[in-house]
Structure formats: C-alpha cells, structure tokens
Design a protein around this motif. Structure first.
Motif, short mmCIF file in Angstrom:
data_model
loop_
_atom_site.label_atom_id
_atom_site.label_comp_id
_atom_site.label_asym_id
_atom_site.label_seq_id
_atom_site.Cartn_x
_atom_site.Cartn_y
_atom_site.Cartn_z
N ALA B 20 20.31 -25.39 -3.08
CA ALA B 20 20.23 -26.89 -3.10
C ALA B 20 19.44 -27.12 -4.67
O ALA B 20 19.72 -27.83 -5.51
N CYS B 21 18.27 -26.25 -4.80
CA CYS B 21 17.40 -26.36 -5.96
C CYS B 21 18.21 -26.28 -7.33
O CYS B 21 18.20 -27.15 -8.09
N GLN B 22 19.08 -25.46 -7.27
CA GLN B 22 19.95 -25.04 -8.53
C GLN B 22 20.81 -26.33 -8.70
O GLN B 22 21.28 -26.57 -9.96
N ASP B 30 18.41 -21.33 -12.32
CA ASP B 30 18.61 -20.61 -10.86
C ASP B 30 17.14 -20.37 -10.32
O ASP B 30 16.73 -19.25 -10.36
N ALA B 31 16.84 -21.36 -9.85
CA ALA B 31 15.21 -21.39 -9.30
C ALA B 31 15.17 -20.32 -8.24
O ALA B 31 14.15 -19.80 -8.02
N HIS B 66 11.17 -31.44 -12.55
CA HIS B 66 11.78 -30.77 -11.29
C HIS B 66 12.32 -31.68 -10.16
O HIS B 66 11.82 -31.58 -9.02
N PRO B 67 13.50 -32.13 -10.36
CA PRO B 67 14.30 -32.86 -9.37
C PRO B 67 14.53 -31.70 -8.33
O PRO B 67 14.84 -32.04 -7.17
N CYS B 68 14.66 -30.49 -8.78
CA CYS B 68 14.89 -29.49 -7.44
C CYS B 68 14.13 -29.60 -6.48
O CYS B 68 14.52 -29.34 -5.24
N GLU B 69 12.82 -29.79 -6.78
CA GLU B 69 11.80 -30.01 -5.61
C GLU B 69 12.44 -30.74 -4.44
O GLU B 69 12.18 -30.62 -3.13
#
Lengths: 81, 789
Positions: B20-22, B30-31, B66-69
């Motif tokens: 989901a983060c990626q 590639d978090a 950081h929208p990944c978070e």
C-alpha cells in the motif's frame, strides 16, 4: 549447462562406480560374474556402462545400490529431458 | 497455455502487487524494501533504494509529503511507520556512490521551461533518457522555491549537491523569459517542450488549459505541462506553485518527460500507463496476529531519529505480503515460490525446447486439492494450472513415466476381472440403486464393504445392486485424458447394463468424478443415505472396553468434499447420531487439507506427501475421525490414530466374543499388496456369500516376508505379485544367480516397463523373500548372449 556440469553428468551416466562383484555366480554356467561393458537404455537415452555379468552366457547383474542409487538418478534426469 | 493466458493467470496472483505504501507514493518508492533495509541497518542499500525512485533523493527524502504513511497498514496498530522521518534519517547518513548511467544519446532536443521542482525533474528524466535538454528560466539559479525552505529542513548545500547532477548530465541553461512568441519559437526549434506550471510566470502560457490526465499533454502538439494542483485549479492565479505538494510536482514532471519521449518516438502516449501515480493496490495482507506497536518518536525532534530509534521504528513494519496460500499449503511452500512464479515456471516448462523440464516435479506434486484457491483473495486456480500442464505433458509425451505409473497400473487392476463386478441384488433382476464403494474402501476394509452393502439392502432398497470398479480419478489426476475417458466409458457401460440405477458412492473422489464426467447419472453419497436411514445399533461400538471409547475425535474432511458441503454435513450428522464427540480442526469444511494422496501427490513425490501429512496430523492431539478410506490409510500411515466412520457403524470383531474388541484407530495402514489382495478377496467373498457363486482360487506360492523387507517393498512399490512373477520366471527359465555366501537365489524379471529383482530362498511351503528392488532402465545384454533384463 556449463561444460563442467555437462562433463559431470556424462560421467555419472557412463560410470556407475561399480566394484568387482564377488558374491553372485551365474547358476546355469556356474561362473563368477566379471565386470564388463553393457548397454543400458531408457527413454531416448542409451549408454554403455560397466556391470557384473556372466563371462559365459552374458547374464547381467544390476546390484541393489546401483538400481536405487545412480541408476534411479539417471532415470530421473532422462525423464525430465 | 499461451502468453496471453499466462498473463491472465499471472494477474490473478497478487503477491507481486506493490504494498500500500508504494502504490500510494506518486513516485512508487519501494518503501517496504527501504524500511526493511533500515531495520537491518543496511543504510547504503537504503540510500540506493531511495535513489532508484526519487529524483534528487537528498532533496525529496527531506521535503517529501509522504502520502505513503496514510495508507500504511499499521495505521490502527500503533500508527503508520514514520517513512518520512526514516527517509530523512537515511539521507543524513553518508551517501554511497550512486552512478547515474544515461541512455545512449538521442538525436531529439527537448526544451524545459521553469526552474522549479517539476521542471527540474522533467529535465533530469529527459537527460537520463539521453536527450539534449535546454532549460529556460528568468532567474539566475535553478531551484526556485527550494531556496525558500528553512535550512533545518533542506540545507542549501544539499540543493547545490543534488542539482549538480543536472549539469553532470549535460543540461544547458538559458536565461530567458518565455512568453507566447518565445514559446512558439521553442516549439519550432525543439522536438518537445515542457512548461513547469509551478513557476508562476509560466502559468499564463497554457491559457487556462489543463494538461491531459496521465500524459500531461496540451492541445498544441509537442507541448506538455506539469507542476499544478489537481483539477479545478485556476491556472491564471499568480501563485499556483505554493500549494503543490513536492511529490506531485515530481510525479508530473516525470510523467510529462515520458510523454515527451513517446511523442518523439511516435508511439501511443496513453498505452499501459494505468499504474502511474498513486493507485489502490490489490495486494492483500492479513493482519491476523499482528500486535499493536506504538510509533517511535525521536527523542530530539530537531535532529530526528538516532540510529537505534530508526531501527526500532523500521522494525515495526509488517513487511506487507499476501502468501495466504503458501501459509497453509506445504506444497506451495516447498518449491520456494508462490502461484504467480509457479505459473511462469509451468509456462516455461511447456515451451522449453532444449534442456531440462525443471518444473515437472512441481507440476506433478500438487494434490489438486483446491485449498489455495479457496484461501486466495483472487481465487487463483493452481490446481487447474497443474492439471492442464499434466494433460499437456501427457499429450506431448513429456510426462515422466515413473510419476503416475503405479497408480495407473492400480486403476487397471481395479478395472480388470480381478476386481471389477456389476450385479443386481441377490435374487433381483433390476437395480433401482447401486452401491459403488470404490477401490480404496475395498482395498482398505473389504469386510466393511460387504457390511455396508448388506446394510443398504436392508435399509435403503432390496433392489440395490453392486458395482466394483475404479472411478478413473487416478487417470484424471495424472492428466491422462485417454485413460480417463476409457475408465469413464467403462462405468457408463456397466451402469447402463444395470438399467441406469441411482448410484450410492462411498468415496467423495468418486463423487467428484461422477459429477464431472457423468452428469447424467444421479448420485448419492453413502453418508447422505446413512444419515437419512438414521438409526444405528450402538450395542457393539468399537473400542468397547477401552477407557477412551468416548473421548473426542477431530474430524478430517476429505479434500474432495471441499465443494460438497452436503457430504460434510451428512458425515457430521451420522457421527452425532452415533454419539461420537466430534471436534473441528482449524482447517476443515471448505478449507480442509488433503491427506497427501489427492492429485497423486504421493505417487509423484512421496517426500512431499509426507510433509503434507506431517502438517495435517500435527494439527490436533486427538484421534482423527475420517470418512474416506484413502484419508484413513494416509493419516494412519503417518502414525496418527485414525478411525473411520464405518468403524463405528460396523465395529471390528475380536477373536474372543464380548472381550476386548480390536481398536480400529490402531489398525495399521493397509499395504499396497494387501490392498490388491483385499480387492481380489472382496470380489470372491461377495460372489460366494451373496450370490453363491464360487470363483476359482488361484494357487499362489506363499511368500514369507519380514516386516523390514515388507517396508522396503512398500516404499519401492513392489507388489507381492511382482515378486511371484519374478520367481516363477526364474524358476521356469533357470536364469538365476546364486550367492556364494549364503546360497540365496537372485532373479530378474521385466514384465513390462520395470525390471524387478528378487533375492529369495525356498521355504518349506513357498519362499523366503530376503530382498527386492527394481529399476526402469533396461539392460541390453551383451551381443550374442541373448535376453534383456
């Protein structure tokens, strides 16, 4: 397959690592078996190997350790060809 | 399977989908890997991971929004991983040498207008692609609003260092304000032009036109633009750059650069770009068993994480993955992959021309039980894939002969005169029903076949006929369609001869076969019939006199009942009527596991079947209750105390009446030879006891075999009948060897594709068997010496 690997495979096929057999004799000829060259076939493969056989009538012995060891390995290799 | 089908199948396995983060990251950092590298203190590697996705990693790692978070699966389990803070920590570590290798130079020239982030990223991407790039700016230096950021967030020297890459790659910079006329000139002079809308002076040039979604192309050919906020933004307002998140600027610059490349290549601008930018991932990650761990906050917010803090925070990462099927299936785990990878291997196996068919064993080891499909969020059809591959191998004569030979031979035996039989009920000229016990129950417990048949005659209908033969499941599982067809035709013919009765099937594999290949035949499960009849005599239950006769048992459903819930329910109902205290295994019902026999797993890969069984028997301390004879044999063979439902209905009788009855859970596994002898004996006994016809009994030599040798025979799948045939051959031809040590004889016999060796000595009646082995290779004896062995 690299050259060395191929060589190893070929060696496994032609040399079953048999030692002189002193246990079994051919009953009809009453002869002890001697190592000699024998052709073995499986699927599309045909190889010459050394196996104990009767010097008189040619009856061949496949010892247990060969049948369930190297021979089985080669069978599997050929089946996956 | 062709390439198109492969891709369709591959798509169904989601293991390789981005976490989901990626997928939430506009640049697809590639978090997951990055965080793992931090957890393992591989900071150089982590740096390189950042550099693979982030342009100017030193800048973006510091200013990224950081929208990944937001999409981190830890959100409700202690808070999302602080990916942003970890990135910042990482770029504060020494930077490893990261080489940017540009593509070969291309003949096209590109113009980029603007000095802000989107323009810089577009320029960088184009340079990396090998284009000659000229950047136009009204200012003296590149970077625009980056210089306005506080030094604590983004030190000036970092900006200098990072932007130096552009010059290293050959960027030309021209100081020039681009107005409408100048833009027309650029479009003439350059192959394509990029307008950075995050540079306020550039915005009016697009004349309120929003660039196209995904391609960032404007209507004027060769003109592209990015660096703006999502739709609806007034592009004429003077300060549009201030609110555009840096990741959006970077994404748009990068996407536009790709469009510019495609434009010069004259290929589709839109093809295959669905997954650019943020998208919802299909990756499923189970959160079962994940405990809450609170987010680590840096002790000193000014300086950020220390090494220990960073590691501890990174260690909270779940490392999202699916692998739901691999978690439950030892077979899928055994070959160190997951269905998507296996699909590719199966495809390669079928298409390879020279070299080994490396996936043969993998293809033949699947039990075809379908548990993975049941568990998979996308219902990946692993069993279908393996079965199709087997059919393909058989058709192309690439199926290893040893894989299923024994099972197919056993099927031929069951369909020979030794076992096959169809009869109307004694004294009846028609059959409304017919009992079909199948090979396994007949091989495992022939007495119970007779008892069950008599039970059906008494309770179901006295017009219940009997059919003994194989349902062709072994041929079906082996992928041999011609033998399957033959087996099915044989059933159909016998069924028609009996007048088309309703079939009562004891085995759920038979049931599956009937439903698949003989839909015209009405079928009932023995358990449904038993359940309907309802009453059982419980005066002589198994284990009578045994203290634990009523201790609970764990019920194991055969995998072939997975999609036949009515059979599972009927078996439980019968157990309840017999007052058997039944416990459920965690994987039961629709999610039951195979006993290792299904799909001929045990034939093709005995070690795999052992693993499968070890997992199954380890799931409960209780004795297992089964209602499939094959499951009984398999599970009992793994050393587990196992009792069959029929053992409760027709308990075994002890030799001393009313004394301790034999404990059925303890009855050893039926050997392969015994199973055949049982089937042969069953036919004889049935004909004699019910139809009063005596079959001639063959006068066979008695074999004296120690348990140690017998175990070897079972493992090597050598039947007593093979041994008898070899001895008969040796004795009749005189072709024997003799040991000079102990006088034992040794003979070889090759009835068809296997050579059997038997070491024996005569006994008072019959023979002592000392050893036996076999091989498939054929020895061609020396020229002029006769025979083959």
């Amino acid at each position: 397959m690299r050259g060395k690997e191929r060589e190893e495979k070929a060696d496994m096929i032609t040399n079953l690592g048999i030692e002189e057999n002193k246990e079994w004799k051919c009953l009809p000829c009453d002869c002890l078996l001697k190592l000699d060259r024998v052709r073995i076939d499986y699927m599309n493969g045909s190889f010459t190997v050394e196996l104990p056989l009767c010097p008189s009538c040619g009856m061949v012995l496949v010892p247990e350790e060969i049948a369930v060891g190297k021979m089985l390995e080669v069978e599997k290799l050929l089946e996956d060809k | 399977m062709d390439q198109k089908k492969l891709r369709q199948v591959e798509k169904q396995c989601i293991q390789e989908e981005a976490p989901a983060c990626q997928s939430a990251c506009p640049l697809h950092l590639d978090a997951r890997t990055f965080v793992d590298q931090i957890a393992k203190q591989k900071f150089s590697d982590a740096w390189k991971t950042l550099a693979r996705s982030l342009p100017f990693p030193g800048i973006f790692a510091r200013i990224c929004d950081h929208p990944c978070e937001k999409s981190c699966l830890r959100n409700n389990l202690g808070g999302p991983i602080s990916i942003g803070a970890l990135e910042e920590f990482c770029v504060n570590q020494p930077r490893p040498r990261i080489r940017t290798i540009p593509m070969p130079k291309k003949k096209f020239t590109m113009a980029v207008v603007g000095e802000n982030l989107s323009s810089l990223v577009a320029a960088l991407e184009l340079l990396k692609k090998g284009y000659e790039v000229t950047l136009f700016t009204a200012y003296d230096r590149l970077g625009g609003t980056l210089w306005d950021l506080p030094d604590t967030l983004l030190p000036d020297k970092v900006v200098d260092q990072e932007l130096a890459t552009l010059y290293t790659l050959g960027l030309k910079v021209e100081k020039k304000t681009v107005d409408g006329d100048a833009l027309a000139d650029l479009l003439n002079e350059f192959s394509a032009v990029y307008l950075g809308l995050d540079t306020p002076e550039t915005a009016p040039l697009v004349e309120k036109e929003l660039p196209a979604e995904r391609t960032f192309a404007l209507k004027r050919k060769g003109l592209f633009a990015g660096g703006f906020n999502a739709p609806g933004q007034n592009l004429q307002s003077g300060n549009i750059s201030t609110n555009v998140p840096p990741m959006t600027q970077a994404f748009q610059g990068r996407a536009a650069a790709l469009s510019m490349e495609r434009f010069t290549q004259k290929v589709s601008l839109t093809e295959g770009r669905e997954k650019e930018g943020p998208y919802p991932t299909r990756l499923y990650t189970s959160l079962e068993g994940i405990v809450e761990l609170l987010r680590i906050e840096p002790e000193n917010p000014e300086t950020g994480y220390t090494e220990d803090e960073a590691r501890a925070e990174a260690e909270r990462c779940i490392q999202c993955k699916c692998l739901e099927c691999v978690k439950v299936c030892p077979y899928l785990a055994h070959f160190n992959g997951y269905p998507k990878r296996y699909a590719r291997e199966i495809y390669n196996n079928a298409t390879i021309v020279l070299g080994d068919h490396a996936a043969n064993l993998m293809i033949n080891s699947c039990s075809l039980c379908g548990l993975c499909t049941e568990i998979c969020p996308e219902n990946f059809p692993m069993a279908d894939l393996c079965l199709d591959a087997r059919r393909d191998m058989v058709e192309n004569k690439k199926m290893p002969p040893s894989a299923h030979a024994f099972a197919l031979d056993d099927m031929a035996f069951s369909n020979s005169d030794s076992f096959m039989l169809w009869e109307h009920a004694p004294g009846s000229a028609k059959s409304d029903f017919a009992f079909f016990p199948g090979c396994q129950l007949a091989g495992s417990n022939p007495d119970q076949v007779i008892q069950t048949y008599q039970f059906l005659l008494a309770n179901q209908s006295d017009c219940t006929g009997l059919m003994l033969q194989c349902c062709a499941a072994p041929a079906h599982w082996s992928g041999n369609e011609s033998k399957t067809g033959d087996g099915i035709s044989l059933i159909e013919r016998n069924w028609q001869n009996m007048g088309g009765p309703i079939m009562i099937l004891a085995c759920s594999s038979c049931m599956e076969m009937f439903k698949l290949y003989l839909p015209q035949i009405e079928v009932l499960s023995l358990w449904e019939v038993m359940d309907k009849v309802g009453q059982f005599d419980q005066t002589d239950m198994p284990g009578k006199g045994r203290p634990d006769s009523r201790s609970p048992v764990a019920i194991h459903d055969p995998c072939t009942t997975r999609n036949q819930p009515q059979i599972q329910a009927a078996a439980r109902s019968v157990a309840a009527k017999l007052s058997i205290p039944v416990k459920e295994l965690e994987l039961s019902g629709k999610k039951t596991e195979c006993c290792g026999f299904g799909g001929l797993m045990e034939n093709a890969n005995p070690d795999m079947a052992k693993k499968q069984l070890a997992q199954r028997v380890g799931e409960s301390e209780l004795d297992y209750l089964v209602y499939c004879a094959m499951c009984r044999e398999q599970i009992r063979g793994a050393g587990k105390r196992t009792v069959h439902l029929l053992d409760f209905i027709f308990p075994p009788k002890g030799s001393v009446p009313d004394h301790f009855n034999p404990d059925p859970a303890d009855r050893p596994k039926t050997g392969l030879s015994q199973s055949r002898e049982n089937r042969e004996g069953l036919k004889r006994d049935l004909l004699e006891q019910l139809w009063h016809r005596t079959e001639p009994e063959t006068d066979e030599a008695v074999l004296h075999i120690s348990p140690r040798v017998n175990e070897k025979l079972e493992k090597r799948r050598i039947l007593h009948r093979d041994i008898r045939a070899a001895i008969t051959h040796g004795e009749s031809t005189g072709c024997k060897m003799q040991s000079v040590n102990n006088g034992h004889f040794l003979v070889a016999h090759r009835p068809s594709l296997v050579t059997f060796w038997v070491e024996y000595s005569p006994a008072q009646a019959g023979y002592h068997i000392h050893n036996s082995y076999c091989h498939r290779m054929q020895v061609i004896e020396r020229k002029g010496t006769g025979g083959k062995s």
